[in-house]
Motif scaffolding. Structure first.
Motif, PDB file in Angstrom:
ATOM      1  N   GLU A 100      41.709  34.226  47.805  1.00 60.64           N
ATOM      2  CA  GLU A 100      42.371  35.152  46.774  1.00 60.64           C
ATOM      3  C   GLU A 100      43.782  34.776  46.546  1.00 60.64           C
ATOM      4  OE1 GLU A 100      40.858  39.356  46.190  1.00 60.64           O
ATOM      5  OE2 GLU A 100      41.285  39.179  48.454  1.00 60.64           O
ATOM      6  N   LEU A 164      39.501  52.192  46.773  1.00 61.06           N
ATOM      7  CA  LEU A 164      39.616  53.546  46.867  1.00 61.06           C
ATOM      8  C   LEU A 164      39.324  54.165  48.448  1.00 61.06           C
ATOM      9  CD1 LEU A 164      38.012  54.628  43.508  1.00 61.06           C
ATOM     10  CD2 LEU A 164      40.389  54.831  44.039  1.00 61.06           C
ATOM     11  N   SER A 193      34.359  45.023  42.136  1.00 58.96           N
ATOM     12  CA  SER A 193      33.808  45.982  43.105  1.00 58.96           C
ATOM     13  C   SER A 193      34.180  45.679  44.540  1.00 58.96           C
ATOM     14  CB  SER A 193      32.169  46.163  43.006  1.00 58.96           C
ATOM     15  OG  SER A 193      31.753  44.645  42.937  1.00 58.96           O
ATOM     16  N   VAL A 198      33.144  51.728  46.096  1.00 60.40           N
ATOM     17  CA  VAL A 198      32.632  52.507  44.894  1.00 60.40           C
ATOM     18  C   VAL A 198      31.296  52.409  44.827  1.00 60.40           C
ATOM     19  CG1 VAL A 198      32.598  53.012  42.587  1.00 60.40           C
ATOM     20  CG2 VAL A 198      34.809  52.451  43.709  1.00 60.40           C
ATOM     21  N   ASN A 217      35.032  37.422  42.588  1.00 65.07           N
ATOM     22  CA  ASN A 217      35.285  36.638  43.803  1.00 65.07           C
ATOM     23  C   ASN A 217      33.865  36.519  44.729  1.00 65.07           C
ATOM     24  OD1 ASN A 217      35.842  36.440  46.849  1.00 65.07           O
ATOM     25  ND2 ASN A 217      37.774  36.162  46.173  1.00 65.07           N
ATOM     26  N   ASP A 242      30.489  37.783  38.514  1.00 66.74           N
ATOM     27  CA  ASP A 242      30.870  37.478  37.287  1.00 66.74           C
ATOM     28  C   ASP A 242      32.233  37.881  36.866  1.00 66.74           C
ATOM     29  OD1 ASP A 242      30.737  36.148  35.059  1.00 66.74           O
ATOM     30  OD2 ASP A 242      28.922  37.017  34.538  1.00 66.74           O
ATOM     31  N   SER A 267      44.854  39.215  37.902  1.00 77.35           N
ATOM     32  CA  SER A 267      44.874  38.451  36.729  1.00 77.35           C
ATOM     33  C   SER A 267      46.142  38.430  36.169  1.00 77.35           C
ATOM     34  CB  SER A 267      43.933  39.039  35.577  1.00 77.35           C
ATOM     35  OG  SER A 267      42.849  39.477  36.321  1.00 77.35           O
TER      36      SER A 267
END
Ligand SMILES: C[S@@+](CC[C@H](N)C(=O)[O-])C[C@H]1O[C@@H](n2cnc3c(N)ncnc32)[C@H](O)[C@@H]1O
Length: 348
Positions: A100, A164, A193, A198, A217, A242, A267
């Motif tokens: 990342e 979260l 996600s 979540v 990722n 995706d 981004s």
């Protein structure tokens, strides 16, 4: 028990211990307690699935007597804690992967001064703030950074989270959504996600029909799949590797879409704006959008206009926020309200 069965069992145990010994070689000394905790959880899970299998086959309990029907009472909060410990053992403490690149380009936002030197990622799902404090006290996480290397001139680090927390998820799926939609019939889609927080919340607190995560990722996708499998949620939750900009059909079919600041740290501003517009234009009438922070803020973070939302028929819904019982609750705002950074919208 026949003698040969017993010695075969002992050999298996010895082999397993030997394997653990080899695995331990790769575990840093200061993480042994986390390792021990992970193994204990694994054992508990194995025991549970062993008992579940025993129930399903309709036969006798291998321990002899009539099989006991164990009440399958899953405490969602406890299960979430188990998942959290499982994931802690799978990712670095900051929960940021080498693949990342966290972006810091936040002119005009509250994160304007944040950069790679003065900021540390801490994942709210994996570590609550008091746990981060404990890690800092134990010297496992730094609290300060050196302003000019080698001197005693230090400054407090900024902490940011990319998931979260369990309490926020409980608020979303136990308080915010159930009064507004039938979660049992709903498909919940999480944009970006990451660890899958979540998805786990949607299944355990919300008992939703289906939870889908779209995550760009690949490594995080694999980790989510592994976790969903380990906790037997693959039947109801899945992750798709995706870019959300390719997922308009899934967005169209979802009754609930979660937007937890998916783009700001991941981004460029133009791609973030493009992605938000593509999401908004794909939502169906009646779709509920859970956002954190507000969509106004998410749009302005990528130089988009807040007024755009009305173009897509997205209207904010009023929420009741609980009052904090403790003054220093990490989720309380200046007015003492909990979770007020979580907002709800409906597409008209
Ligand atoms: C702030 S995290 C959200 C985590 C998760 N939704 C939660 O609330 O716990 C944002 C995630 O979005 C992912 N992401 C960023 N841009 C994306 C895109 N265009 N399509 C899919 N995922 C994206 C990032 O890789 C990152 O893991």
């Amino acid at each position: 028990m026949p003698r040969d069965k017993s010695s075969a069992g002992i050999s298996a145990v010895l082999r397993a211990v030997q394997s653990i010994d080899e695995i331990m070689e790769g575990v840093p000394r200061d993480m042994w307690s986390e390792f021990e905790e992970g193994v204990r959880k694994l054992m508990a899970d194995k025991q549970r699935s062993f008992e579940e299998e025993g129930e399903d086959d309709g036969g006798e309990d291998v321990r002899g007597g009539k099989k006991q029907r164990l009440a399958q009472v899953v405490n969602p909060y406890e299960k979430m804690q188990e998942i959290k410990f499982f994931l802690r053992s799978r990712v670095p403490m900051e929960a940021v992967l080498p693949s990342e690149n966290i972006l810091y380009e936040h002119k005009g936002t509250e994160f304007e001064s944040y950069n790679t030197v003065n900021t540390l990622s801490v994942d709210d799902f994996l570590y609550e703030m008091h746990e981060v404090d404990e890690l800092c006290d134990e010297g496992k996480l730094p609290r300060h950074y050196c302003k000019d290397c080698g001197s005693r001139s230090v400054e407090k680090l900024n902490f940011i989270t990319h998931s979260l927390s369990i309490r926020e998820l409980e608020f979303v799926f136990n308080s915010v959504l159930p009064t507004r939609c039938k979660l049992k019939d709903a498909t919940v889609l999480d944009v970006g996600s990451r660890l899958g927080a979540v998805l786990f919340g949607a299944c355990l607190f919300g008992d939703v029909k289906e939870a889908i995560g779209i995550e760009v990722n690949k490594e995080f996708c694999e980790l989510q799949e592994e976790t969903l499998k380990a906790f037997k949620m693959s039947g109801r939750a899945r992750v798709i590797c995706d870019d959300i900009r390719n997922s308009s059909e899934l967005l169209r079919l979802s009754q609930v879409v979660v937007l937890h600041n998916p783009f700001q740290f991941f981004s460029s501003k133009p791609s973030a704006l493009e992605a938000l517009r593509s999401i908004f234009s794909s939502l169906s009438k009646g779709c509920l959008v859970v956002a954190c922070p507000s969509l106004d803020e998410q749009l302005s973070n990528c130089d988009g206009a807040a007024s755009e939302m009305s173009k897509y028929g997205i209207e904010e819904q009023k929420l009741q926020y609980p009052e904090a019982e403790e003054e220093d609750d990490e989720h309380a705002d200046d007015d003492g309200l909990l979770f007020s950074n979580i907002r709800l919208y409906k597409v008209s």
